[in-house]
Each structure stands twice: as C-alpha cells, then as structure tokens.
Design a protein around this motif. Structure first.
Motif, PDB file in Angstrom:
ATOM      1  N   UNK A  85      46.989  47.340  44.430  1.00 21.91           N
ATOM      2  CA  UNK A  85      47.621  47.675  45.715  1.00 21.91           C
ATOM      3  C   UNK A  85      47.593  46.542  46.730  1.00 21.91           C
ATOM      4  N   UNK A  86      46.560  45.706  46.718  1.00 21.34           N
ATOM      5  CA  UNK A  86      46.462  44.610  47.688  1.00 21.34           C
ATOM      6  C   UNK A  86      46.801  43.261  47.072  1.00 21.34           C
ATOM      7  N   UNK A  87      46.869  43.189  45.739  1.00 26.23           N
ATOM      8  CA  UNK A  87      47.132  41.909  45.084  1.00 26.23           C
ATOM      9  C   UNK A  87      45.975  40.937  45.185  1.00 26.23           C
ATOM     10  N   UNK A  88      44.761  41.464  45.409  1.00 22.60           N
ATOM     11  CA  UNK A  88      43.584  40.602  45.531  1.00 22.60           C
ATOM     12  C   UNK A  88      43.321  39.869  44.219  1.00 22.60           C
ATOM     13  N   UNK A  89      42.714  38.708  44.321  1.00 23.63           N
ATOM     14  CA  UNK A  89      42.376  37.935  43.135  1.00 23.63           C
ATOM     15  C   UNK A  89      41.273  38.617  42.334  1.00 23.63           C
ATOM     16  N   UNK A  90      41.279  38.348  41.024  1.00 21.29           N
ATOM     17  CA  UNK A  90      40.287  38.930  40.131  1.00 21.29           C
ATOM     18  C   UNK A  90      39.596  37.818  39.332  1.00 21.29           C
ATOM     19  N   UNK A  91      38.337  38.027  39.036  1.00 17.76           N
ATOM     20  CA  UNK A  91      37.567  37.066  38.256  1.00 17.76           C
ATOM     21  C   UNK A  91      37.154  37.718  36.943  1.00 17.76           C
ATOM     22  N   UNK A  92      37.733  37.289  35.805  1.00 21.92           N
ATOM     23  CA  UNK A  92      37.307  37.805  34.498  1.00 21.92           C
ATOM     24  C   UNK A  92      36.011  37.114  34.080  1.00 21.92           C
ATOM     25  N   UNK A  93      34.902  37.747  34.374  1.00 22.61           N
ATOM     26  CA  UNK A  93      33.578  37.136  34.243  1.00 22.61           C
ATOM     27  C   UNK A  93      33.041  37.255  32.821  1.00 22.61           C
ATOM     28  N   UNK A  94      32.444  36.203  32.324  1.00 28.06           N
ATOM     29  CA  UNK A  94      31.717  36.268  31.060  1.00 28.06           C
ATOM     30  C   UNK A  94      30.520  37.204  31.215  1.00 28.06           C
ATOM     31  N   UNK A  95      30.399  38.172  30.325  1.00 26.56           N
ATOM     32  CA  UNK A  95      29.244  39.073  30.352  1.00 26.56           C
ATOM     33  C   UNK A  95      27.951  38.287  30.224  1.00 26.56           C
ATOM     34  N   UNK A  96      27.974  37.237  29.427  1.00 29.54           N
ATOM     35  CA  UNK A  96      26.773  36.429  29.208  1.00 29.54           C
ATOM     36  C   UNK A  96      26.399  35.640  30.460  1.00 29.54           C
ATOM     37  N   UNK A  97      27.398  35.154  31.195  1.00 31.92           N
ATOM     38  CA  UNK A  97      27.091  34.470  32.457  1.00 31.92           C
ATOM     39  C   UNK A  97      26.573  35.451  33.495  1.00 31.92           C
ATOM     40  N   UNK A  98      27.146  36.658  33.534  1.00 28.72           N
ATOM     41  CA  UNK A  98      26.666  37.663  34.490  1.00 28.72           C
ATOM     42  C   UNK A  98      25.195  37.999  34.235  1.00 28.72           C
TER      43      UNK A  98
END
Length: 236
Positions: A85-98
C-alpha cells in the motif's frame, strides 16, 4: 527511520520494530502453533504496543532464506501485503545473518547453522566484532565439510541456530570452540531489523514485488525426482 523485522523461517515466529536505532518492540513465539495461527496476531500486537502502524514503516525486513520453504513463503507474502500500500522498500534478509545480528558483539567468530536434515546444515560465519562482518557466504553443506573453516577461524567460536548442536557434536573437541548458548538458538526480530538496516545502508533493498525466497537447495520432492531420473539414466 523505522524498520520492521519479521522471521517465519522456522518453527518460531518473531517480529520487531526498530526506530531511529532504538528497539521499541519485539515479540517472539515458540508455542508449536502454525504461523497461520499466530503470525498476524503477533504482528498486530507489536504495532499496537509500539503505538505505530504499517504506514509508519520505512523499510520492511523479512527472512528470505534459508529455512522452511513454507515458512519463508508465509513471511514474504505477509510483508508484501503490508508493504504494497505504501510502496516502502523491503530487505530480503538472510536468515543466517539475522541469527548473527541477534548475538552480542565481542571477540571471536559466530557460525550460524540451521538443520537442513540428512547430515547437512545451512551455514554462514561472521566476526563477532561490532558490525558482524561476514566471513563465509550462506551455503548448504554436510556438517563434516566445515572442518577447514572451523580449524582456521578466529577463536573463540560460537555455534548458534537449530543446527548448532550438530556442529558442536562434530567439532566440540577443537580448542576454542564453545558450547552453543541455548538462548541464541532462534532468530530474533531485532536481528532481522539490524540486518535490514545494513542492507538499506548498502542500497540492497527492493520493492515489495521483487521479494523472492532464497531456498539454497532443491526441495525434497525435486531432489527425489532428480535421483529417480539419474537412476534411469536421465530425464524422460
């Protein structure tokens, strides 16, 4: 800036909100219930507790893999729906880095590991010094193949994640290898937020439509099909 972090890559679910570098809310569940039963209630509770809403989020962080194929798709779909709805940016994060970002800083190395079954782990490694610099890329490999890295990395070495016990059973006799801390066995929403913030600073975020899972290996059905075709001398 406000970062939202979500993990659904395994059996647990976690969400957090990081605003201007401060953790304002973090929720975690490990009840054995499915994500379809708990996810949106947990997300709604996090926003309500922080006095914020989806429109306040500047960057959405979500674990994109490795992990449970179904779990990853659920988390990615949820974030897409909230970010569109807002077009905000997304970060596809590595589970291992998280996983690594959820560990306190210090001296030594953290090796993050997820149980990939059949004697394999998804793994990566990071320096525990501030910033958690990456030392090894995300990979799926037999536990026994990590020997060279583990023997030569900076000590002390800590294993974290649900594959940590497998690694410690194999390498716990090496000097400087520490027993895995049970409290760090699961991904924290804060870790997702911190990884998302690093990705945003590096210009690695994407629009919601570009969010895709990173499985790092074939599904069980695909592996079994490949094995059948190989035994028959190739695809039909």
């Amino acid at each position: 800036m406000t970062f939202f972090g979500l993990d659904t890559a395994g059996r647990t679910v976690s969400a957090a909100l990081l605003q201007d570098g401060q953790l304002v809310c973090e929720s975690f569940l490990n009840t054995g219930l499915t994500h379809s039963e708990t996810l949106m209630g947990l997300v709604d509770g996090a926003f309500r507790s922080a006095g914020l809403g989806p429109a306040d989020v500047d960057v959405w962080g979500v674990c994109s893999g490795p992990g449970s194929f179904t779990g990853l798709r659920i988390g990615l779909a949820a974030v897409k729906g909230m970010a569109f709805p807002t077009g905000a940016l997304c970060a596809p994060v590595s589970t291992l880095e998280a996983l690594a970002q959820g560990c306190p800083g210090g001296e030594g190395t953290v090796l993050t590991a997820l149980d990939a079954r059949r004697g394999q782990v998804y793994w990566a490694a990071f320096d525990l010094a501030p910033g958690h610099a990456r030392l090894a890329p995300d990979a799926a490999a037999p536990v026994t193949s990590l020997a060279a890295f583990i023997k030569n990395c900076k000590k002390p070495l800590f294993f974290v994640g649900d594959g940590a016990k497998l690694c410690y059973n194999e390498y716990g006799q090496i000097p400087g290898v520490q027993a895995p801390p049970p409290a760090l066995g699961h991904v924290r929403g804060l870790g997702v937020c911190l990884a998302a913030a690093r990705m945003h600073a590096a210009g690695q975020c994407v629009l919601p439509a570009a969010l895709v899972p990173s499985y790092h290996r074939l599904s069980q059905a695909e592996r079994e099909r490949a094995e059948r075709e190989k035994s028959k001398g190739g695809p039909l």
